[in-house]
Scaffold this motif. Structure first.
Motif, PDB file in Angstrom:
ATOM      1  N   ARG A 105       0.839  -1.192   0.000  1.00  0.00           N
ATOM      2  CA  ARG A 105       0.000   0.000   0.000  1.00  0.00           C
ATOM      3  C   ARG A 105       0.880   1.250   0.000  1.00  0.00           C
ATOM      4  O   ARG A 105       1.873   1.312   0.711  1.00  0.00           O
ATOM      5  N   SER A 139     -10.381   9.660   1.751  1.00  0.00           N
ATOM      6  CA  SER A 139     -11.328   8.688   1.215  1.00  0.00           C
ATOM      7  C   SER A 139     -11.943   7.815   2.299  1.00  0.00           C
ATOM      8  O   SER A 139     -12.891   7.090   2.046  1.00  0.00           O
ATOM      9  N   GLU A 141     -10.128   5.489   3.889  1.00  0.00           N
ATOM     10  CA  GLU A 141      -9.275   4.316   4.043  1.00  0.00           C
ATOM     11  C   GLU A 141      -8.313   4.521   5.204  1.00  0.00           C
ATOM     12  O   GLU A 141      -7.727   5.588   5.360  1.00  0.00           O
ATOM     13  N   HIS A 143      -5.000   3.117   7.604  1.00  0.00           N
ATOM     14  CA  HIS A 143      -3.768   2.339   7.601  1.00  0.00           C
ATOM     15  C   HIS A 143      -3.202   2.337   9.023  1.00  0.00           C
ATOM     16  O   HIS A 143      -3.066   3.396   9.635  1.00  0.00           O
TER      17      HIS A 143
END
Length: 336
Positions: A105, A139, A141, A143
């Motif tokens: 990623r 967005s 997302e 991590h």
């Protein structure tokens, strides 16, 4: 004036520029961080579990209870190393490349909207109390970036400076212009701070203390805090601490956290460096006192009766743990 987020995505250009290559978006490679080999990471938990069994057995405790206690301790301590195995993070000038379980990623700092902290109460090589970072993009997302890796402090500081650094000047400018900034349930402006439904003017706050992964705000005497704010429950704590230091009459750093080291306030960095040594010496003192008290109690009960005695293993273990934790921090020195 309505509150606005502390960070907002840039407006879309009428004619968006062509997509940049990954190398151009990430910039030059700074460092690569991987967790220690699993056998080395599990050595400490295994030794602690074995020590529990050995000391308990010497004190005559039930073997079944000791084995169960050691198993629970081992499971708790080994959870993080097992969770992080096989992963790594490459720190670039403008982003990260995360590898985990065969998945790659790419995260650029400009795409990160929120930074959250995972706090652990145990001092480790990744930095005091800071176990991992959670990066949330615009967005949505998310991590997770574990810091129990080689040179985890460098990784944490690089990521925090890359994500939160650009916000320092923006946040200070906004406060100076009278805007309201929101950090979850906390709202800041140049006049005061609102925590939940309670509000306090900055002129009424005598002292702000950064300690044990919390910010404590004292109204009059530094005994009972008016409000205590946990750093792992607000987004971008580094920016929040910087603004508190800017607005409060006095700010003191009592904890060797990585957070102040990434702040735009040089005063907090100096205090944090001093706080590292003070924290280490305090840990050595408290640990030594607990250890001596446990040994003294065991010797006193042994001297009082030749047939039986009480082995104060937990104060001795607790004291030894804190003492050596302080010694390790003192030898390592401040993480500046």
């Amino acid at each position: 004036m309505p509150a606005r987020p502390y960070r907002e995505p840039s407006p879309l250009e009428p004619d968006p520029a062509p997509q940049q290559s990954e190398a151009a978006r990430l910039g030059s490679l700074r460092s690569v961080h991987a967790p220690p080999p699993l056998r080395r990471a599990l050595l400490g938990p295994i030794l602690i579990a074995a020590l529990i069994v050995a000391i308990g057995a010497a004190g005559g405790a039930s073997l079944a209870i000791l084995v169960a206690l050691a198993a629970v301790t081992l499971a708790i301590l080994a959870r993080e190393p097992l969770r992080n195995r096989g992963g790594s993070a490459a720190l670039h000038a403008q982003g990260l490349v995360l590898l985990r379980s065969g998945t790659r990623r790419v995260v650029t700092f400009d795409d990160v909207n929120e930074v959250w902290y995972e706090i652990r109460p145990i001092h480790n090589q990744a930095g005091a109390y800071l176990g991992a970072l959670r990066l949330v993009e615009y967005s949505g997302e998310e991590h997770r970036l574990p810091l129990a890796v080689n040179d985890g402090a460098t990784l944490a500081i690089g990521v925090l400076r890359g994500c939160s650094g650009p916000l320092f000047l923006e946040a200070r400018r906004a406060i100076g212009e009278g805007e309201v900034l929101s950090f979850g349930q906390i709202r800041l402006d140049r006049a005061g701070i609102t925590v939940g439904a309670a509000r306090m003017m900055w002129r009424e706050i005598r002292l702000a203390v950064v300690s044990h992964a919390r910010v404590r705000l004292y109204r009059r005497f530094p005994i009972l805090a008016w409000r205590t704010i946990r750093l792992d429950r607000i987004p971008n704590p580094a920016v929040f601490i910087d603004l508190v230091a800017l607005c409060a009459a006095k700010t003191r750093v009592d904890d060797p956290l990585i957070v102040p080291l990434t702040s735009g306030d040089e005063k907090l960095r100096v205090q944090a460096a001093k706080g590292d040594s003070e924290w280490a010496l305090r840990e050595m003192l408290v640990g030594g006192l607990f250890c001596i008290a446990g040994i003294t109690f065991t010797w006193a009960t042994y001297s009082a009766s030749s047939n039986s005695y009480i082995l104060a293993c937990w104060p001795v273990l607790f004291g030894a743990f804190r003492f050596f934790r302080g010694v390790a921090s003192l030898l390592r020195g401040p993480r500046l």
